[in-house]
Structure formats: C-alpha cells, structure tokens
Design a protein around this motif. Structure first.
Motif, short mmCIF file in Angstrom:
data_model
loop_
_atom_site.label_atom_id
_atom_site.label_comp_id
_atom_site.label_asym_id
_atom_site.label_seq_id
_atom_site.Cartn_x
_atom_site.Cartn_y
_atom_site.Cartn_z
N TYR A 156 0.87 -1.19 0.00
CA TYR A 156 0.00 0.00 0.00
C TYR A 156 0.90 1.23 0.00
O TYR A 156 2.07 1.14 0.41
CB TYR A 156 -0.88 0.00 1.25
CG TYR A 156 -1.84 -1.16 1.29
CD1 TYR A 156 -3.17 -1.00 0.91
CD2 TYR A 156 -1.41 -2.42 1.66
CE1 TYR A 156 -4.04 -2.07 0.91
CE2 TYR A 156 -2.27 -3.50 1.66
CZ TYR A 156 -3.59 -3.32 1.29
OH TYR A 156 -4.45 -4.38 1.29
N GLY A 157 0.33 2.38 -0.41
CA GLY A 157 1.08 3.63 -0.22
C GLY A 157 1.96 4.01 -1.40
O GLY A 157 1.71 3.61 -2.53
N CYS A 158 3.01 4.75 -1.09
CA CYS A 158 3.77 5.44 -2.14
C CYS A 158 4.95 4.61 -2.64
O CYS A 158 5.16 3.47 -2.24
CB CYS A 158 4.26 6.77 -1.59
SG CYS A 158 5.49 6.58 -0.29
N GLN A 208 8.00 4.82 -1.91
CA GLN A 208 8.97 4.36 -0.90
C GLN A 208 8.60 2.95 -0.45
O GLN A 208 9.45 2.11 -0.21
CB GLN A 208 9.01 5.24 0.35
CG GLN A 208 8.53 6.66 0.17
CD GLN A 208 9.57 7.56 -0.43
OE1 GLN A 208 10.75 7.38 -0.18
NE2 GLN A 208 9.15 8.50 -1.25
N ASN A 209 7.28 2.73 -0.31
CA ASN A 209 6.84 1.40 0.08
C ASN A 209 7.05 0.39 -1.04
O ASN A 209 7.41 -0.75 -0.78
CB ASN A 209 5.37 1.43 0.50
CG ASN A 209 5.20 1.55 2.00
OD1 ASN A 209 6.15 1.88 2.71
ND2 ASN A 209 4.01 1.26 2.49
N THR A 225 2.30 -1.53 4.83
CA THR A 225 1.16 -0.63 5.05
C THR A 225 1.50 0.84 4.89
O THR A 225 2.66 1.24 4.98
CB THR A 225 0.64 -0.83 6.49
OG1 THR A 225 1.67 -0.39 7.39
CG2 THR A 225 0.28 -2.28 6.77
N CYS A 226 0.45 1.64 4.69
CA CYS A 226 0.58 3.09 4.52
C CYS A 226 -0.29 3.81 5.54
O CYS A 226 -1.42 3.40 5.79
CB CYS A 226 0.16 3.47 3.11
SG CYS A 226 -0.02 5.26 2.85
N ALA A 227 0.23 4.88 6.12
CA ALA A 227 -0.48 5.58 7.19
C ALA A 227 -0.91 6.99 6.80
O ALA A 227 -1.35 7.77 7.63
CB ALA A 227 0.44 5.67 8.42
N ILE A 228 -0.81 7.32 5.51
CA ILE A 228 -0.90 8.73 5.13
C ILE A 228 -2.28 9.33 5.39
O ILE A 228 -2.40 10.49 5.76
CB ILE A 228 -0.44 8.94 3.65
CG1 ILE A 228 -0.03 10.39 3.42
CG2 ILE A 228 -1.47 8.52 2.64
CD1 ILE A 228 1.32 10.75 3.90
N CYS A 255 4.56 1.91 7.16
CA CYS A 255 4.41 3.12 7.97
C CYS A 255 3.43 3.01 9.12
O CYS A 255 3.63 3.62 10.17
CB CYS A 255 4.05 4.29 7.05
SG CYS A 255 5.39 4.66 5.90
N ILE A 297 2.07 12.52 8.71
CA ILE A 297 2.53 11.49 9.64
C ILE A 297 3.94 10.98 9.29
O ILE A 297 4.61 10.38 10.13
CB ILE A 297 1.51 10.32 9.64
CG1 ILE A 297 1.74 9.32 10.79
CG2 ILE A 297 1.52 9.56 8.31
CD1 ILE A 297 1.21 9.77 12.10
N ARG A 314 8.73 7.49 9.61
CA ARG A 314 9.92 7.17 8.79
C ARG A 314 11.19 7.79 9.35
O ARG A 314 12.28 7.61 8.78
CB ARG A 314 9.71 7.66 7.36
CG ARG A 314 8.66 6.88 6.61
CD ARG A 314 9.33 6.01 5.57
NE ARG A 314 8.44 5.07 4.96
CZ ARG A 314 8.85 4.03 4.26
NH1 ARG A 314 10.12 3.81 4.08
NH2 ARG A 314 7.99 3.18 3.75
N GLN A 319 11.51 11.45 0.26
CA GLN A 319 10.35 12.29 0.62
C GLN A 319 10.58 13.73 0.22
O GLN A 319 9.65 14.47 -0.02
CB GLN A 319 10.04 12.20 2.11
CG GLN A 319 9.45 10.90 2.56
CD GLN A 319 8.11 10.61 1.90
OE1 GLN A 319 7.50 11.46 1.27
NE2 GLN A 319 7.67 9.38 2.03
FE1 F3S Z 1 4.45 6.53 1.73
FE2 F3S Z 1 2.20 6.08 3.00
FE3 F3S Z 1 4.47 5.83 4.24
S1 F3S Z 1 2.52 7.60 1.48
S2 F3S Z 1 5.92 7.14 3.28
S3 F3S Z 1 3.75 4.62 2.52
S4 F3S Z 1 2.67 6.76 5.05
#
Ligand code: F3S
Ligand code: SAH
Ligand code: SF4
Length: 468
Positions: free
Chosen positions: A41-43, A45-46, A78-81, A113, A197, A202, A233
């Motif tokens: 999940y997420g960006c 970086q993940n 996981t992603c926490a954004i 994250c 966050i 990170r 980032q």
């Molecule tokens: Fe990316 Fe989500 Fe972490 S956007 S840096 S995976 S909180």
C-alpha cells in the motif's frame, strides 16, 4: 536537526544473510518450496521497500503468489498517510483470519508506515491475534532474523523500537519491472508539515552516499534499465549530513552523465528547497526527464503557513515561472489538500486560482485526513464536511478540464516514449513527462523507446501509433 547518518555495519548485514541461509535450509529440510505474497500500500517508498523484502525472500528460496491463498508467508506493507488508507489495510488484514484458517501454518507479517504508529501496533497486538510478526520501517533490514525466529517456533514478535533512522546498503532487490527502477537516495523527512505522519513513522532525513547510489544506477543501466526514478520524501534536501559536500542537483547531474540509453527522474521535490540550480541542471541534461512533481498543497498563504510548508503562493509561482523559462516543455504535476482545518471557501478559492494559473498536467487531490499525533489533528476545524466535499469536487472538475486540454495539445505530435506494458488490446507507454499513451503493437516492443505519433486524447491518456 542535522545528524550523522548511521550505516548498518557489514557484519550486521552478513548476520542477516546467515538467517536467510537458515530459512532456506528450514524449507529444504521439509521438502517444500515456500511461496510468499507481498502486498503493498502507499507510495513509491513502500514499493521500493517491498522490492527489498522480495529480494531477501527470493534469496531464502521463496517464490511469489499474487494473493494470500496458499502462501506460506504473507507480508503486508502498510501506509499511514490518510485514515482511508489505514482502514483499507485493517479490513484486509482482518479478512486474512479466514485464509489462515485454511492454512494454519501460514505466517503473517505487517510492516510499513502504520507499524511506526504505537497505537496501531497496540491494536494489532490485542485484536489481530493471527498476525505473527510486525516490524516498523527502521527494522526492515533485520527481517530475516525476525522471520527465522517465527519459523523456528518463537513467539509473536513486534520489532518497532523507535531508533534513529539508519541506512542499510546492499540489500537485494527483486524489481517488478526490469526496465523501470526506483532508486532510494534518501530516507525519512525533517519537514514536519503539520498534517503529515511521515516524519513520525519514517524518522529523520538521511542520505545514501553518492558512490553507493551511482554504483546502483550503473548496475541498473547495464542490466537494461531505461527509466530511473531517484526517490526520497524531499529529494531537494539530499546530501545533508554526508561527509563530502554534495546537493541533489550535483547528484542528479552525476547520474545523468552516466553512459547509456536511459532517462532519470525524481520525486518528491519540496518547493521550499527547490533551487534554480536544480532547474538549470534539468534543462542542461538530455537524460533528465522534463517532468517535476512539485506539491503545492494550497494556494493560500495563511493555510500554507498553518501547514508549515515554508513558502508562499507567490514564491511557488516564481519557482514555476523560472522552471518554465529554462524548460518551456516542462510537465508539472502536484499534490493538493482540500479541507485543511479552518480552510474557508474563500481561502480555497486561492488554491483554485493557483492551479488555474499553473495548469498542471495532473493533480493528486486529497481531502484532509486528521492523523493522530500531528499538530493539524488538534486544530479547530469548523468547516462542514459538505462544504469541503463541494470544494473538492470543484477542484477535481476543473483539473479534469485542464488535463484534457493539455492532452489535446499533444494530438498530431510525435513523442519519444518508453513502452512499458500491455493493458488489454493495447500497449501502454509513457511520454518523457509521464503522460500515459495507448497504442496497438506487439509485446516485443515492451521495454523499448519508440517514437509515437499521437492520434487522439482524452482526460487521462493519449492514443497513438508507432511512428518509426
Ligand atoms: Fe508513503 Fe504512505 Fe508511508 S505515502 S511514506 S507509505 S505513510
Ligand atoms: N513527501 C512528499 C509527499 C508525501 S505524502 C511531499 O512532501 O510532497 C503525499 C501527499 O499526501 C502529500 O503531498 C499530501 O498532499 C498528501 N497528504 C499527506 N498527509 C495528508 C493528510 N493528513 N491528509 C490529506 N492528505 C495528506
Ligand atoms: Fe510529509 Fe511534508 Fe515530509 Fe512531505 S515534506 S513527507 S508532506 S512532512
């Protein structure tokens, strides 16, 4: 806040290699070829971290599956954004209970994250008992040891200590696409935008040594990689804390001067740290894609200050004007947040004005989501959900018109694109600026640069045919 970067020692990494060998032996002695499902999940970086996880697992003998069904190991990155991202992850982790019931030997790990948020980890500990292991982003490099511990009968393990961030070089990466690669140049973030966050999960900014980055890029190019994205980032603050003086523009130029047929791009750039020098370097190197993702977040100065962004709308506009003066064909994309606490509709109008003036190629639009522990989460927020949603919808509708108009301007042009895959009947390709093109053609073209004649356009993509 600048600090010396800690690099994980070769001895510590070699020790992790020995755990990978033990895991391999563990499965060999059982006559099993293990399979893993790594869900991301997420960006980017993940995405990049998941490629490292797969790289380590491949070394331990794992193959990979497209879902959790039948996998010996499930890793959810996981992603926490935003709240919504977290809910989706928790829902899917909850559903794994049933899969695991069918495969009681299955081991489930959560990382990424969300595992940097103590209240989430606590919830996993108490309410998601089918999860075997958890590690936060700082501890990714030690995953082999943790996995071996669980396989050899150890108790559930939570490796989430909030240590100062470090850098681990030389972890194998199993990349999704041999022609396109993410290359992390730095980790963490020091900016503490008041809504975000990321700095909490990170950790502090730290840069990889340029020689390590260049060696990785050289290896990628000689392996046939054609499109390289330098990742961080806030890549514009690259270099702080390194022994030798170097900034991001220097690094970018050094990459672009490597021999080979490739394009280099980067993300993300924070406007407060983007320099004229960066744009000059972009303009003067053929191998740097003329695309920049430059999040503006808001067009209103009060809101920008409350977000702790460190620039005004006028400063942002001046930056874009300079960039376009040296690169007339520059493709600009951006992120924007609607409904930041206390943002009035009059303030939102400034955001509309800015996006109308800049005319972004594409805009990633987000409704503000309060993140526990960030300053914005406790700011007064009197504006109704309906009003925020209305503003959001206006912004999206306007951006769609702009995106469609910009794409129409490409019709009749011949553009050099990297063909990167297939979507049903048609091949997909990307222009240097990252616009999506669909075209008829054979799979043999995938991974090649081609000149494509653009025949038609809609809001999000172009249609074309091979011109050469
Ligand atoms: Fe990316 Fe989500 Fe972490 S956007 S840096 S995976 S909180
Ligand atoms: N480091 C990058 C972006 C990281 S997060 C940068 O600074 O540009 C990607 C995007 O998510 C951000 O640009 C922002 O627009 C959005 N975002 C981050 N936190 C958010 C929140 N709490 N609510 C809504 N959107 C958020
Ligand atoms: Fe978050 Fe701001 Fe850092 Fe981007 S620069 S990751 S938005 S704190």
């Amino acid at each position: 806040m600048e600090q010396k970067t800690t690099v994980i020692s070769e001895a510590a990494l070699a020790r992790q290699q020995s755990f990978l060998a033990l895991i391999r032996q563990y499965w060999q002695s059982r006559g099993v070829t293990p399979a893993a499902f790594v869900d991301t999940y997420g960006c980017q970086q993940n995405e990049a971290d998941s490629e490292r996880i797969r790289g380590m697992l491949a070394q331990a003998g794992y193959g990979f599956l497209p879902s959790a069904e039948g996998a010996e190991l499930v890793v959810i990155n996981t992603c926490a954004i935003r709240e919504h991202a977290e809910q989706r992850v928790l829902g899917n982790v909850g559903a794994l209970v049933h899969v695991k019931r069918r495969h009681p030997e299955q081991k489930i790990f959560l990382c990424g994250c969300m595992m940097g948020e103590p209240h989430v980890v606590e919830r996993i500990r108490t309410s998601y008992r089918h999860v075997d292991g958890v590690f936060s982003p700082h501890h990714l490099w030690a995953f082999p040891e943790q996995l071996y511990g669980i396989l050899s009968g150890g108790a559930r393990s939570f490796v989430t200590e909030d240590v100062p961030g470090s850098i681990a070089e030389g972890i194998a990466q199993l990349r999704d696409n041999p022609k396109k690669a993410w290359v992390s140049v730095m980790y963490g973030c020091n900016n503490f935008c008041s809504y975000c966050i990321v700095p909490y999960v990170r950790g502090r900014e730290r840069s990889r040594r340029p020689e390590d980055i260049l060696a990785e890029v050289r290896a990628l190019i000689s392996g046939g990689c054609r499109d390289i994205t330098l990742l961080g980032q806030n890549v514009n603050s690259y270099g702080k804390g390194l022994d030798a003086p170097i900034d991001f523009s220097d690094l970018l130029a050094q990459v672009a001067e490597l021999p080979g047929d490739f394009l280099v791009r980067f993300m993300t750039s924070h406007p407060k740290d983007a320099t004229r020098k960066l744009f000059d370097v972009m303009a003067s190197h053929e191998k740097i894609a003329k695309h920049i993702h430059l999040p503006f977040q808001s067009g209103n100065d009060r809101v920008l200050a409350a977000m702790n962004r460190g620039y005004t709308a006028a400063q942002y506009r001046a930056l874009v004007d300079y960039a376009r003066s040296v690169m007339p064909d520059l493709v600009l994309t951006s992120d924007v947040i609607v409904g930041f606490p206390g943002e009035t509709t009059a303030e939102f109008e400034d955001t509309l004005k800015l996006m109308e003036a800049v005319r972004y190629d594409a805009l990633f639009t987000f409704l503000f989501s309060p993140r526990s522990g960030t300053p914005a989460a406790t700011m007064p927020d009197p504006v109704s959900k309906e009003e925020k949603q209305q503003n959001f919808d206006r912004l999206v509708a306007r951006q769609n018109e702009i995106s469609a108009a910009l794409r129409r301007q490409d019709v009749g042009k011949t553009l050099r694109c990297l063909i990167d895959g297939r979507d049903g009947e048609l091949l997909t390709a990307r222009t240097a600026g990252g616009r999506l093109v669909r075209l008829p053609g054979e799979d043999a073209l995938i991974g090649e640069y081609c000149s494509i004649f653009i025949t038609d356009a809609n809001t999000w993509s172009l249609l074309g045919t091979v011109a050469e």
